[in-house]
Design a protein around this motif. Structure first.
Motif, short mmCIF file in Angstrom:
data_model
loop_
_atom_site.label_atom_id
_atom_site.label_comp_id
_atom_site.label_asym_id
_atom_site.label_seq_id
_atom_site.Cartn_x
_atom_site.Cartn_y
_atom_site.Cartn_z
N ASP A 3 0.85 -1.18 0.00
CA ASP A 3 0.00 0.00 0.00
C ASP A 3 0.89 1.25 0.00
O ASP A 3 1.79 1.38 0.82
CB ASP A 3 -0.89 -0.04 1.24
CG ASP A 3 -1.79 1.16 1.37
OD1 ASP A 3 -1.92 1.65 2.50
OD2 ASP A 3 -2.34 1.61 0.36
N GLN A 4 0.63 2.17 -0.93
CA GLN A 4 1.49 3.35 -1.10
C GLN A 4 1.58 4.19 0.17
O GLN A 4 2.63 4.71 0.50
CB GLN A 4 0.98 4.21 -2.28
CG GLN A 4 1.97 5.28 -2.72
CD GLN A 4 3.34 4.72 -3.11
OE1 GLN A 4 3.44 3.75 -3.83
NE2 GLN A 4 4.40 5.33 -2.61
N THR A 5 0.47 4.29 0.90
CA THR A 5 0.47 5.06 2.14
C THR A 5 1.43 4.44 3.14
O THR A 5 2.17 5.15 3.82
CB THR A 5 -0.95 5.10 2.74
OG1 THR A 5 -1.87 5.42 1.71
CG2 THR A 5 -1.05 6.13 3.84
N GLN A 6 1.43 3.11 3.21
CA GLN A 6 2.33 2.40 4.11
C GLN A 6 3.78 2.62 3.70
O GLN A 6 4.64 2.86 4.55
CB GLN A 6 1.99 0.89 4.10
CG GLN A 6 2.87 0.06 5.01
CD GLN A 6 2.68 0.35 6.48
OE1 GLN A 6 1.66 0.84 6.90
NE2 GLN A 6 3.69 0.05 7.27
N ASP A 8 5.01 5.20 2.01
CA ASP A 8 5.35 6.59 2.34
C ASP A 8 5.62 6.75 3.83
O ASP A 8 6.54 7.46 4.23
CB ASP A 8 4.23 7.53 1.90
CG ASP A 8 4.12 7.65 0.38
OD1 ASP A 8 5.08 7.25 -0.32
OD2 ASP A 8 3.09 8.13 -0.10
N HIS A 9 4.81 6.09 4.64
CA HIS A 9 4.98 6.15 6.10
C HIS A 9 6.33 5.55 6.50
O HIS A 9 7.06 6.12 7.31
CB HIS A 9 3.83 5.41 6.79
CG HIS A 9 3.97 5.33 8.27
ND1 HIS A 9 3.87 6.44 9.08
CD2 HIS A 9 4.22 4.29 9.09
CE1 HIS A 9 4.05 6.08 10.34
NE2 HIS A 9 4.26 4.77 10.37
N GLU A 10 6.66 4.40 5.91
CA GLU A 10 7.94 3.76 6.23
C GLU A 10 9.13 4.59 5.77
O GLU A 10 10.14 4.66 6.46
CB GLU A 10 8.00 2.35 5.64
CG GLU A 10 7.11 1.39 6.39
CD GLU A 10 7.33 -0.07 6.04
OE1 GLU A 10 8.21 -0.38 5.22
OE2 GLU A 10 6.61 -0.91 6.60
N GLN A 12 9.15 7.83 5.61
CA GLN A 12 9.21 8.92 6.59
C GLN A 12 9.92 8.46 7.87
O GLN A 12 10.77 9.16 8.41
CB GLN A 12 7.79 9.42 6.90
CG GLN A 12 7.74 10.71 7.67
CD GLN A 12 8.43 11.87 6.95
OE1 GLN A 12 8.26 12.05 5.76
NE2 GLN A 12 9.23 12.62 7.67
#
Length: 85
Positions: A3-6, A8-10, A12
């Protein structure tokens, strides 16, 4: 695919750990050795696949390092440079 959000979070989180563990170089960029990052307990607990996160961040030009793949012990002295804070 992750998942792209995941992802991006990682990425960060990766940036935060590089700042925490690294030092500033002559270009005012944070630098950390792969071995330092890999062997950090917190990093080990946060990232399921550290190499995947590193490759993703490199593709996005957030970090850079020599080579395509970093392996424990073999590449412990390779610098990971944070290009974007």
């Amino acid at each position: 695919m992750a998942d792209q959000t995941q992802v991006d979070h990682e990425v960060q989180l990766l940036k935060e750990h590089i700042k925490r563990l690294g030092t500033k170089n002559a270009n005012n960029q944070y630098v950390v050795k792969y071995g330092v990052l890999f062997n950090d307990d917190t990093v080990g607990n946060v990232f399921e696949a550290l190499m995947g996160t590193l490759k993703s961040a490199k593709r996005k030009k957030i970090i850079t390092f020599e080579g395509e793949l970093l392996l424990q012990r073999v590449h412990d002295n390779v610098d990971i440079i944070l290009l974007q804070e």
